[in-house]
Write a protein that holds these residues in place. Structure first.
Motif, mmCIF file in Angstrom:
data_model
loop_
_atom_site.group_PDB
_atom_site.id
_atom_site.type_symbol
_atom_site.label_atom_id
_atom_site.label_comp_id
_atom_site.label_asym_id
_atom_site.label_seq_id
_atom_site.Cartn_x
_atom_site.Cartn_y
_atom_site.Cartn_z
ATOM 1 N N UNK A 55 3.728 10.550 -6.785
ATOM 2 C CA UNK A 55 4.602 11.031 -7.859
ATOM 3 C C UNK A 55 3.799 11.506 -9.058
ATOM 4 N N UNK A 56 2.620 10.958 -9.236
ATOM 5 C CA UNK A 56 1.741 11.393 -10.341
ATOM 6 C C UNK A 56 0.859 12.568 -9.928
ATOM 7 N N UNK A 57 1.002 13.033 -8.697
ATOM 8 C CA UNK A 57 0.175 14.127 -8.220
ATOM 9 C C UNK A 57 -1.218 13.708 -7.850
ATOM 10 N N UNK A 58 -1.408 12.424 -7.581
ATOM 11 C CA UNK A 58 -2.726 11.899 -7.230
ATOM 12 C C UNK A 58 -2.753 11.601 -5.726
ATOM 13 N N UNK A 59 -3.547 12.372 -4.987
ATOM 14 C CA UNK A 59 -3.671 12.164 -3.545
ATOM 15 C C UNK A 59 -4.968 11.482 -3.167
ATOM 16 N N UNK A 64 0.828 -1.204 0.000
ATOM 17 C CA UNK A 64 0.000 0.000 0.000
ATOM 18 C C UNK A 64 0.864 1.257 0.000
ATOM 19 N N UNK A 65 2.009 1.196 0.711
ATOM 20 C CA UNK A 65 2.877 2.378 0.762
ATOM 21 C C UNK A 65 3.467 2.680 -0.606
ATOM 22 N N UNK A 66 3.948 1.664 -1.310
ATOM 23 C CA UNK A 66 4.535 1.923 -2.630
ATOM 24 C C UNK A 66 3.468 2.340 -3.633
ATOM 25 N N UNK A 67 2.268 1.831 -3.485
ATOM 26 C CA UNK A 67 1.171 2.301 -4.330
ATOM 27 C C UNK A 67 0.870 3.767 -4.037
ATOM 28 N N UNK A 68 0.918 4.119 -2.758
ATOM 29 C CA UNK A 68 0.709 5.510 -2.365
ATOM 30 C C UNK A 68 1.801 6.407 -2.935
ATOM 31 N N UNK A 117 -3.297 14.144 2.610
ATOM 32 C CA UNK A 117 -2.922 15.101 1.575
ATOM 33 C C UNK A 117 -2.605 16.478 2.128
ATOM 34 N N UNK A 118 -3.409 16.949 3.073
ATOM 35 C CA UNK A 118 -3.175 18.286 3.625
ATOM 36 C C UNK A 118 -1.898 18.328 4.460
ATOM 37 N N UNK A 136 -8.656 15.048 -3.906
ATOM 38 C CA UNK A 136 -8.036 15.763 -2.791
ATOM 39 C C UNK A 136 -7.183 16.917 -3.308
ATOM 40 N N UNK A 137 -6.540 16.719 -4.447
ATOM 41 C CA UNK A 137 -5.700 17.777 -5.029
ATOM 42 C C UNK A 137 -6.530 19.022 -5.317
ATOM 43 N N UNK A 138 -7.742 18.842 -5.827
ATOM 44 C CA UNK A 138 -8.593 19.997 -6.121
ATOM 45 C C UNK A 138 -8.988 20.729 -4.841
#
Length: 303
Positions: free
Chosen positions: A63-67, A54-58, A273-274, A77-79
């Motif tokens: 890295x792709x900017x997906x939270x 799960x950590x490496x998936x996170x 994310x925050x 969450x990014x929005x």
């Protein structure tokens, strides 16, 4: 070292939040969802995978900017962070600017009038300022300047594009609540650094040569700023985290509101994310402060 530090922060935040009692499946599907639906949700979102997986998936998503997405309503969450973080940044920068101005005025005045009454007054005021918690100071400011003397709003936020004066009024009290403790601490550091610098031989030589006092003080101040700048980077982190509490007091829709929303709603992704965003912002600020050393003392470039 920044990439290594970001990885360490990401690991720490991820591991700590894994111990949250909040059940993502329960929060996403509601209490009326069947155990089968919750089990399917957990399997679909990888909640049953081992912690390292799960950590490496996170990390890959990070890295792709997906939270991830918030629980309810379902939004990236990014929005949400992109909407809230500018306000926290505005509040922090406004409070930081005010803190720097006050620290320079108080610190330089105390150093120039060492052991005389201005120095004694400012030293007492700085001790009081350091001892005042920002959240308590915010409550006092609301009571005095929004209730007893209704010259500023008790809370809320005005976009600067709509009204600059309204924006300034909406952030005035929160910025003061953030700035005073930081200004008091920095003023003491500036005073101590300048007092040590004023006793150096080059200052006595400059005075004996008849240089104007303002030129001497300018040179002394520039040579005294290395230590205060180092502490300033740490204080920005304090202001970013303090802004979270101040925003709750003044009802500002910034990162503080997002964190409280995530904690109260059991939204681990939103909290994650925050917190990561604030931590990375703190690292970036400290890199900027390190670069400012080169402007204050060019001799560092040759080290």
């Amino acid at each position: 070292m920044m990439p290594v530090m970001i990885l360490g922060i990401a690991l720490l935040v991820f591991v700590v939040l894994q111990f949250s009692p909040a059940d993502p499946a329960y929060n996403a599907l509601g209490d009326s969802a069947s155990p089968e639906a919750r089990a399917a949700f957990a399997e679909e979102n990888g909640l049953n995978d081992p912690l390292p997986v799960r950590y490496f998936a996170f990390l890959g998503d990070l890295l792709r900017g997906d939270l991830g997405v918030t629980v309810a309503p379902s939004q990236p969450v990014v929005d949400r962070i992109a909407t809230a973080f500018p306000l926290t940044l505005q509040l922090t920068l406004l409070g930081l600017s005010l803190a720097i101005v006050l620290a320079l005025v108080f610190g330089v005045t105390s150093a120039v009038h060492r052991d005389r009454w201005p120095d004694q007054v400012f030293r007492v005021l700085s001790m009081i300022g350091i001892a005042l918690p920002s959240f308590w100071l915010g409550v006092l400011l609301i009571q005095q300047f929004a209730l007893n003397m209704p010259i500023l709003p008790t809370g809320g936020y005005v976009n600067p594009a709509d009204s600059f004066s309204g924006w300034l009024q909406s952030l005035a009290l929160p910025a003061v609540a953030l700035a005073l403790p930081v200004a008091s601490s920095l003023a003491r550091l500036i005073r101590t650094s300048m007092v040590a610098e004023l006793d150096r031989d080059y200052v006595r030589t400059a005075r004996g040569s008849g240089l104007p006092p303002f030129m001497i003080i300018r040179s002394v101040l520039r040579n005294s700023l290395i230590t205060p700048l180092t502490v300033l980077g740490v204080k920005v982190g304090y202001m970013l985290s303090g802004a979270v509490v101040i925003e709750a007091i003044f009802d500002l829709p910034g990162m503080g509101k997002l964190i409280l929303e995530g904690v109260n709603g059991g939204d681990v992704g939103l909290v994650q994310g925050t917190v990561l965003t604030i931590a990375i912002a703190f690292l970036v600020v400290n890199v900027v402060v390190d670069l400012l050393y080169l402007l204050v003392n060019p001799r560092i470039r040759t080290v």
